[in-house]
Design an enzyme around this catalytic site. Structure first.
Site, short mmCIF file in Angstrom:
data_model
loop_
_atom_site.label_atom_id
_atom_site.label_comp_id
_atom_site.label_asym_id
_atom_site.label_seq_id
_atom_site.Cartn_x
_atom_site.Cartn_y
_atom_site.Cartn_z
N ASP A 53 0.87 -1.18 0.00
CA ASP A 53 0.00 0.00 0.00
C ASP A 53 0.91 1.22 0.00
O ASP A 53 1.57 1.52 1.00
CB ASP A 53 -0.90 -0.03 1.24
CG ASP A 53 -1.63 1.28 1.46
OD1 ASP A 53 -1.90 1.99 0.47
OD2 ASP A 53 -1.94 1.59 2.64
N ILE A 54 0.94 1.94 -1.12
CA ILE A 54 1.82 3.09 -1.27
C ILE A 54 1.02 4.36 -1.03
O ILE A 54 0.16 4.74 -1.84
CB ILE A 54 2.47 3.12 -2.67
CG1 ILE A 54 3.18 1.80 -2.95
CG2 ILE A 54 3.46 4.28 -2.77
CD1 ILE A 54 3.68 1.66 -4.39
N THR A 88 -1.58 24.62 27.50
CA THR A 88 -1.65 24.81 26.05
C THR A 88 -1.57 23.48 25.32
O THR A 88 -2.29 23.25 24.34
CB THR A 88 -0.52 25.75 25.58
OG1 THR A 88 -0.65 26.99 26.26
CG2 THR A 88 -0.61 25.98 24.08
N ALA A 102 4.80 3.83 3.08
CA ALA A 102 4.47 2.65 2.30
C ALA A 102 4.33 1.50 3.30
O ALA A 102 5.15 1.37 4.22
CB ALA A 102 5.55 2.33 1.28
N ASN A 137 0.98 8.59 0.72
CA ASN A 137 1.69 9.85 0.52
C ASN A 137 2.86 10.04 1.47
O ASN A 137 3.86 10.67 1.11
CB ASN A 137 0.72 11.03 0.67
CG ASN A 137 -0.28 11.08 -0.47
OD1 ASN A 137 0.11 11.11 -1.63
ND2 ASN A 137 -1.56 11.07 -0.15
N ASP A 194 -10.29 5.54 8.32
CA ASP A 194 -8.88 5.26 8.01
C ASP A 194 -8.06 6.47 8.45
O ASP A 194 -8.07 7.53 7.81
CB ASP A 194 -8.72 5.01 6.51
CG ASP A 194 -7.33 4.48 6.17
OD1 ASP A 194 -6.45 4.47 7.05
OD2 ASP A 194 -7.12 4.07 5.01
N ASP A 229 -7.44 3.69 -1.98
CA ASP A 229 -7.23 3.30 -0.59
C ASP A 229 -8.55 3.23 0.17
O ASP A 229 -8.79 2.30 0.95
CB ASP A 229 -6.25 4.25 0.10
CG ASP A 229 -6.60 5.72 -0.07
OD1 ASP A 229 -7.46 6.06 -0.91
OD2 ASP A 229 -5.99 6.55 0.65
N ARG A 230 -9.45 4.18 -0.10
CA ARG A 230 -10.76 4.16 0.54
C ARG A 230 -11.61 3.02 -0.01
O ARG A 230 -12.36 2.38 0.72
CB ARG A 230 -11.47 5.51 0.34
CG ARG A 230 -10.78 6.65 1.06
CD ARG A 230 -11.34 8.01 0.67
NE ARG A 230 -12.69 8.23 1.19
CZ ARG A 230 -13.40 9.31 0.94
NH1 ARG A 230 -12.90 10.27 0.14
NH2 ARG A 230 -14.61 9.45 1.44
N TYR A 260 -19.98 8.14 -5.40
CA TYR A 260 -18.97 9.13 -5.02
C TYR A 260 -18.01 9.36 -6.18
O TYR A 260 -17.46 8.41 -6.74
CB TYR A 260 -18.22 8.61 -3.80
CG TYR A 260 -17.29 9.59 -3.11
CD1 TYR A 260 -17.65 10.15 -1.89
CD2 TYR A 260 -16.06 9.93 -3.65
CE1 TYR A 260 -16.80 11.03 -1.23
CE2 TYR A 260 -15.21 10.80 -3.00
CZ TYR A 260 -15.58 11.35 -1.79
OH TYR A 260 -14.73 12.21 -1.15
#
Length: 203
Positions: free
Chosen positions: A5-6, A141, A11, A8, A86, A71-72, A65
């Site tokens: 699975d590559i 904070t 990997a 952004n 995800d 990936d989705r 869609y």
């Protein structure tokens, strides 16, 4: 069998029922010489060696869609009913009902939220407190940022999911799991989708 699975930023390589992630800058496709089935959302890896088989053209998901990423598609492919979250570089949230993809939305990933704060001011450069109690008002904070990040994500998903089962996957799923009562942590869901496709096609 090797699955890849590559993404952004990372990997993920799945072999012998085990998955391991590497930074995308360290990923060299030539390091895998065996047959490898893959999906890819990273345009820098549009051309791979001949031993790589791209699964994207074979996926068929019932959905209206436009532009749904592979990936989705892969994580939704093996869920008949439920909400699929995800949590990676971005957090994608999708609804499956009776094997139909009904739609979904995209949130920034945890690191993207934190980088946004850091870009506002160096004084807002904090790591996420993943153990924060979201029922208490923050008094630092670091906790104020962690509360805002996690609360916005949790509320968005909860309102969308209602009482449906939530399937959590991706590198940051472990941080979100504690905040949902109706969640199942499916860390290798994307590879389950790929394996289901490969089995159906007898590749």
């Amino acid at each position: 069998m090797i699955l890849v699975d590559i993404g952004n930023t990372t990997a993920c390589i799945y072999e012998s029922n085990k998955a391991h992630r590497i930074n995308i800058s360290d990923f060299n496709p030539k390091n895998i010489s065996k047959k490898a089935y893959y999906i890819c959302v990273n345009p820098n890896y549009s051309i791979l060696p001949d031993n790589y088989i791209n699964l994207e053209p074979y996926f068929k998901l019932n959905s209206d869609y436009l532009g749904l990423g592979v990936d989705r598609i892969a994580v939704c492919y093996c869920i008949e009913n439920g909400i699929i979250v995800d949590a990676g570089s971005a957090i994608t949230v999708d609804k499956m009902q009776n094997n139909k993809h009904c739609g979904g939305f995209i949130l920034p990933g945890l690191n993207a939220y934190l980088n946004a704060y850091k870009n506002i001011s160096s004084r807002l450069d904090y790591q996420l407190n993943t153990k924060i109690d979201l029922t208490l008002l923050p008094n630092s904070t670091k906790d104020a940022i962690s509360y805002a990040v996690l609360k916005s994500i949790i509320l968005s998903i909860s309102e969308f999911a209602q009482n449906q089962t939530i399937y959590l996957t991706g590198g940051d799923a472990c941080y979100l799991n504690q905040y949902f009562k109706n969640a199942i942590n499916e860390k290798d869901l994307i590879f389950k989708g790929m394996l289901k496709l490969i089995s159906s096609l007898k590749l």
